[in-house]
Motif scaffolding. Structure first.
Motif, PDB file in Angstrom:
ATOM      1  N   ARG A   5       0.473  -1.651  -0.210  1.00  0.00           N
ATOM      2  CA  ARG A   5      -0.142  -0.148  -0.047  1.00  0.00           C
ATOM      3  C   ARG A   5       0.990   1.354  -0.050  1.00  0.00           C
ATOM      4  N   PHE A   6       2.233   1.189   0.518  1.00  0.00           N
ATOM      5  CA  PHE A   6       3.079   2.466   0.955  1.00  0.00           C
ATOM      6  C   PHE A   6       4.002   1.998  -0.115  1.00  0.00           C
ATOM      7  N   LYS A   7       4.560   3.147  -0.713  1.00  0.00           N
ATOM      8  CA  LYS A   7       5.936   3.129  -1.110  1.00  0.00           C
ATOM      9  C   LYS A   7       6.736   3.043  -0.276  1.00  0.00           C
ATOM     10  N   LYS A   8       8.249   2.939  -0.225  1.00  0.00           N
ATOM     11  CA  LYS A   8       9.464   3.232   0.490  1.00  0.00           C
ATOM     12  C   LYS A   8       8.829   4.384   0.562  1.00  0.00           C
ATOM     13  N   THR A   9       9.388   5.546  -0.189  1.00  0.00           N
ATOM     14  CA  THR A   9       9.084   7.073   0.173  1.00  0.00           C
ATOM     15  C   THR A   9       8.203   7.544   1.487  1.00  0.00           C
ATOM     16  N   GLN A  10       7.066   7.032   0.715  1.00  0.00           N
ATOM     17  CA  GLN A  10       5.718   7.643   1.400  1.00  0.00           C
ATOM     18  C   GLN A  10       6.331   7.450   2.985  1.00  0.00           C
ATOM     19  N   GLY A  21       8.569  14.980  15.214  1.00  0.00           N
ATOM     20  CA  GLY A  21       7.557  15.729  16.904  1.00  0.00           C
ATOM     21  C   GLY A  21       6.033  14.682  16.795  1.00  0.00           C
ATOM     22  N   ALA A  22       6.283  14.484  15.331  1.00  0.00           N
ATOM     23  CA  ALA A  22       4.622  13.690  15.021  1.00  0.00           C
ATOM     24  C   ALA A  22       4.808  13.077  16.032  1.00  0.00           C
ATOM     25  N   SER A  23       3.128  12.644  16.986  1.00  0.00           N
ATOM     26  CA  SER A  23       2.668  11.642  17.880  1.00  0.00           C
ATOM     27  C   SER A  23       2.380  10.833  16.911  1.00  0.00           C
ATOM     28  N   ILE A  24       2.742   8.979  17.489  1.00  0.00           N
ATOM     29  CA  ILE A  24       2.140   8.417  16.844  1.00  0.00           C
ATOM     30  C   ILE A  24       0.920   8.070  16.481  1.00  0.00           C
ATOM     31  N   LYS A  29      -3.389   6.796  12.542  1.00  0.00           N
ATOM     32  CA  LYS A  29      -4.813   7.360  12.266  1.00  0.00           C
ATOM     33  C   LYS A  29      -5.421   7.540  11.144  1.00  0.00           C
ATOM     34  N   GLU A  30      -4.003   9.275  11.158  1.00  0.00           N
ATOM     35  CA  GLU A  30      -4.210  10.241   9.212  1.00  0.00           C
ATOM     36  C   GLU A  30      -3.773   8.778   8.308  1.00  0.00           C
ATOM     37  N   HIS A  31      -3.013   7.781   7.519  1.00  0.00           N
ATOM     38  CA  HIS A  31      -2.153   7.444   7.111  1.00  0.00           C
ATOM     39  C   HIS A  31      -2.695   5.930   7.300  1.00  0.00           C
ATOM     40  N   GLY A  32      -4.246   5.111   8.214  1.00  0.00           N
ATOM     41  CA  GLY A  32      -4.560   4.477   8.690  1.00  0.00           C
ATOM     42  C   GLY A  32      -3.423   3.466   8.280  1.00  0.00           C
ATOM     43  N   ILE A  33      -2.501   3.302   9.527  1.00  0.00           N
ATOM     44  CA  ILE A  33      -1.773   2.351   9.519  1.00  0.00           C
ATOM     45  C   ILE A  33      -2.039   1.291  11.283  1.00  0.00           C
ATOM     46  N   SER A  34      -1.323   0.442  11.543  1.00  0.00           N
ATOM     47  CA  SER A  34      -1.217  -0.447  13.161  1.00  0.00           C
ATOM     48  C   SER A  34      -0.413   0.169  13.469  1.00  0.00           C
TER      49      SER A  34
END
Length: 88
Positions: A5-10, A21-24, A29-34
């Motif tokens: 679903r995601f490329k290495k660059t993403q 500094g963004a929270s995990i 939530k933003e990217h829809g990953i676990s």
């Protein structure tokens, strides 16, 4: 066959946001990953990220060295042309 679903660059962009500094929780939530996916990516790609930083540093040093060499050779070339003009 599972499509990635995601490329290495993403993935590297997501990890860079985390390093900035963004929270995990906001990232997953933003990217829809676990959470497990995030930590797997972090384990897998943080090493390559450090390698890329080292390579970038080496390239910058080479660029600066070559720029100085070019400047010195340009000055020497101008001096030699001036000497030729005096001779003629």
């Amino acid at each position: 066959m599972v499509k990635k679903r995601f490329k290495k660059t993403q993935i590297l962009e997501i990890l860079n946001k985390y390093e900035e500094g963004a929270s995990i929780q906001s990232l997953i939530k933003e990217h829809g990953i676990s959470l497990a996916t995030f930590y797997n990516w972090k384990a897998k790609y943080s090493k390559s990220s450090n390698y890329n930083k080292q390579e970038l540093h080496k390239l910058k040093e080479d660029y600066e060295r070559l720029s100085r060499m070019f400047a010195e050779l340009s000055l020497e070339n101008m001096r030699l042309k001036a000497q030729l003009e005096k001779i003629e």
